[in-house]
Design a protein around this motif. Structure first.
Motif, PDB file in Angstrom:
ATOM      1  N   UNK A 108       0.732  -1.208  -0.125  1.00 28.20           N
ATOM      2  CA  UNK A 108       0.099  -0.093  -0.040  1.00 28.20           C
ATOM      3  C   UNK A 108       0.907   1.317  -0.101  1.00 28.20           C
ATOM      4  N   UNK A 109       1.768   1.278   0.654  1.00 24.67           N
ATOM      5  CA  UNK A 109       2.833   2.373   0.690  1.00 24.67           C
ATOM      6  C   UNK A 109       4.243   2.124  -0.171  1.00 24.67           C
ATOM      7  N   UNK A 110       4.272   1.050  -0.934  1.00 28.10           N
ATOM      8  CA  UNK A 110       5.187   0.663  -1.535  1.00 28.10           C
ATOM      9  C   UNK A 110       6.317  -0.127  -0.709  1.00 28.10           C
ATOM     10  N   UNK A 111       6.988  -0.721  -1.130  1.00 26.22           N
ATOM     11  CA  UNK A 111       7.896  -1.818  -0.483  1.00 26.22           C
ATOM     12  C   UNK A 111       9.101  -0.898   0.322  1.00 26.22           C
ATOM     13  N   UNK A 112       8.909  -1.217   1.670  1.00 21.09           N
ATOM     14  CA  UNK A 112       9.950  -0.814   2.478  1.00 21.09           C
ATOM     15  C   UNK A 112      10.699  -1.810   3.005  1.00 21.09           C
ATOM     16  N   UNK A 113      11.872  -2.424   2.257  1.00 20.89           N
ATOM     17  CA  UNK A 113      12.573  -3.611   2.903  1.00 20.89           C
ATOM     18  C   UNK A 113      13.761  -3.088   3.635  1.00 20.89           C
ATOM     19  N   UNK A 114      13.880  -3.938   4.618  1.00 21.00           N
ATOM     20  CA  UNK A 114      15.133  -4.137   5.515  1.00 21.00           C
ATOM     21  C   UNK A 114      16.075  -5.162   5.198  1.00 21.00           C
ATOM     22  N   UNK A 115      17.167  -5.150   4.767  1.00 20.94           N
ATOM     23  CA  UNK A 115      18.188  -6.176   4.141  1.00 20.94           C
ATOM     24  C   UNK A 115      19.362  -6.430   4.890  1.00 20.94           C
ATOM     25  N   UNK A 116      19.851  -7.613   4.806  1.00 21.43           N
ATOM     26  CA  UNK A 116      21.304  -7.940   5.270  1.00 21.43           C
ATOM     27  C   UNK A 116      22.092  -7.839   4.119  1.00 21.43           C
ATOM     28  N   UNK A 117      23.498  -7.812   4.540  1.00 21.34           N
ATOM     29  CA  UNK A 117      24.512  -7.456   3.423  1.00 21.34           C
ATOM     30  C   UNK A 117      24.720  -8.300   2.381  1.00 21.34           C
ATOM     31  N   UNK A 118      23.908  -9.475   2.430  1.00 16.93           N
ATOM     32  CA  UNK A 118      23.720 -10.105   1.175  1.00 16.93           C
ATOM     33  C   UNK A 118      22.619 -10.141   0.483  1.00 16.93           C
ATOM     34  N   UNK A 119      21.603  -8.986   0.566  1.00 20.24           N
ATOM     35  CA  UNK A 119      20.648  -8.721  -0.171  1.00 20.24           C
ATOM     36  C   UNK A 119      19.312  -9.713   0.390  1.00 20.24           C
ATOM     37  N   UNK A 120      19.415 -10.363   1.607  1.00 15.88           N
ATOM     38  CA  UNK A 120      18.252 -11.228   2.000  1.00 15.88           C
ATOM     39  C   UNK A 120      17.342 -10.015   2.908  1.00 15.88           C
ATOM     40  N   UNK A 121      15.962 -10.282   2.543  1.00 17.53           N
ATOM     41  CA  UNK A 121      14.997  -9.439   3.283  1.00 17.53           C
ATOM     42  C   UNK A 121      14.888  -9.762   4.673  1.00 17.53           C
ATOM     43  N   UNK A 122      15.183  -8.943   5.842  1.00 11.97           N
ATOM     44  CA  UNK A 122      14.936  -9.335   6.995  1.00 11.97           C
ATOM     45  C   UNK A 122      13.474  -8.801   7.572  1.00 11.97           C
ATOM     46  N   UNK A 123      12.931  -7.992   6.956  1.00  5.52           N
ATOM     47  CA  UNK A 123      11.773  -7.300   7.613  1.00  5.52           C
ATOM     48  C   UNK A 123      11.286  -6.403   6.614  1.00  5.52           C
ATOM     49  N   UNK A 124       9.876  -6.092   6.382  1.00  3.54           N
ATOM     50  CA  UNK A 124       9.018  -5.113   5.815  1.00  3.54           C
ATOM     51  C   UNK A 124       8.554  -4.265   6.681  1.00  3.54           C
ATOM     52  N   UNK A 125       8.961  -2.878   6.559  1.00  7.92           N
ATOM     53  CA  UNK A 125       8.474  -2.266   7.893  1.00  7.92           C
ATOM     54  C   UNK A 125       6.981  -1.531   7.231  1.00  7.92           C
ATOM     55  N   UNK A 126       6.443  -1.382   8.540  1.00  8.83           N
ATOM     56  CA  UNK A 126       4.899  -1.063   8.380  1.00  8.83           C
ATOM     57  C   UNK A 126       4.577   0.239   8.333  1.00  8.83           C
TER      58      UNK A 126
END
Length: 243
Positions: A108-126
């Protein structure tokens, strides 16, 4: 003194308006390809992808400044740079608490992705990171100053979301000594209209939301070293050239 190429206004996939391929590893790699010495990650109202970018950039020898771009209660965008990761993350948590306490469905607000240094998604901010906070321009300056950071009103030559577009003037009592223009050709008119800016070090960064938008190595600052205290001194020293 050494000459350092820079781009101090870059968004990652944590910013809802940035491309999903603006991952920490991709940003670090593109900065290397473009020959940049110093970059800053300045996602909207969050520094949570800074740890990953700082780690990813180590193999390239690129200096990363942790930061964020905050939208004040007046809807003024400010680039906030911090002297270390802890200061950036502490300020990020403070700013996040001043965002509207609303969430939406996925995307709804666009993807808001928190990643690690290997570009794995850790979390999506709400919470929607791009919305104005309840922090005023002056309050944000105090927050950054308390963190020993650098407060940079962003893209002051734009017709929206800048201190000049929102207020029409530099607020009385302002103490910032660095600001940003998007297009350096606008600088002569700005300096002629706003005396305050003549005492500022004025930089130009990309505000990149896509990899191709990141700056080439065309803008430089002169600093004693690549260490953040020396870079911060270069940014806030009034003797720096206005370009």
């Amino acid at each position: 003194m050494i000459k350092l190429s820079y781009d101090l206004h870059i968004h990652s996939c944590l910013s809802p308006c940035a491309d999903d391929d603006m991952t920490p590893a991709n940003i670090a790699g593109m900065a290397y390809v473009k020959g940049l010495d110093v970059i800053a990650l300045t996602d909207h109202c969050s520094a949570r992808n800074c740890p990953a970018l700082m780690q990813a950039a180590k193999e390239y020898g690129i200096t990363v400044i942790p930061g964020m771009e905050v939208c004040t209660s007046e809807e003024i965008h400010v680039v906030c740079l911090f002297p270390d990761l802890k200061s950036a993350l502490d300020a990020s948590a403070d700013v996040y608490a001043h965002l509207p306490n609303i969430t939406g469905g996925k995307g709804l607000f666009g993807n808001q992705l928190v990643m690690d240094e290997f570009d794995n998604v850790i979390e999506s901010v709400k919470r929607p990171l791009w919305l104005p906070t309840t922090i005023s321009f002056s309050e944000l300056f105090a927050l950054v100053e308390d963190s020993l950071g650098v407060f940079i009103p962003a893209h002051i030559d734009r017709p929206s979301a800048s201190v000049l577009s929102q207020l029409g003037f530099v607020p009385p009592g302002s103490r910032f000594t660095c600001t940003e223009v998007g297009d350096v050709s606008n600088l002569p008119l700005l300096l002629a209209k706003h005396d305050y800016l003549r005492g500022c070090n004025i930089i130009s960064s990309s505000d990149a939301h896509s990899l191709w938008q990141m700056n080439e190595a065309v803008n430089h600052i002169e600093a004693e070293s690549r260490k953040l205290p020396d870079i911060f001194n270069a940014l806030t020293n009034r003797s720096q050239p206005k370009k």
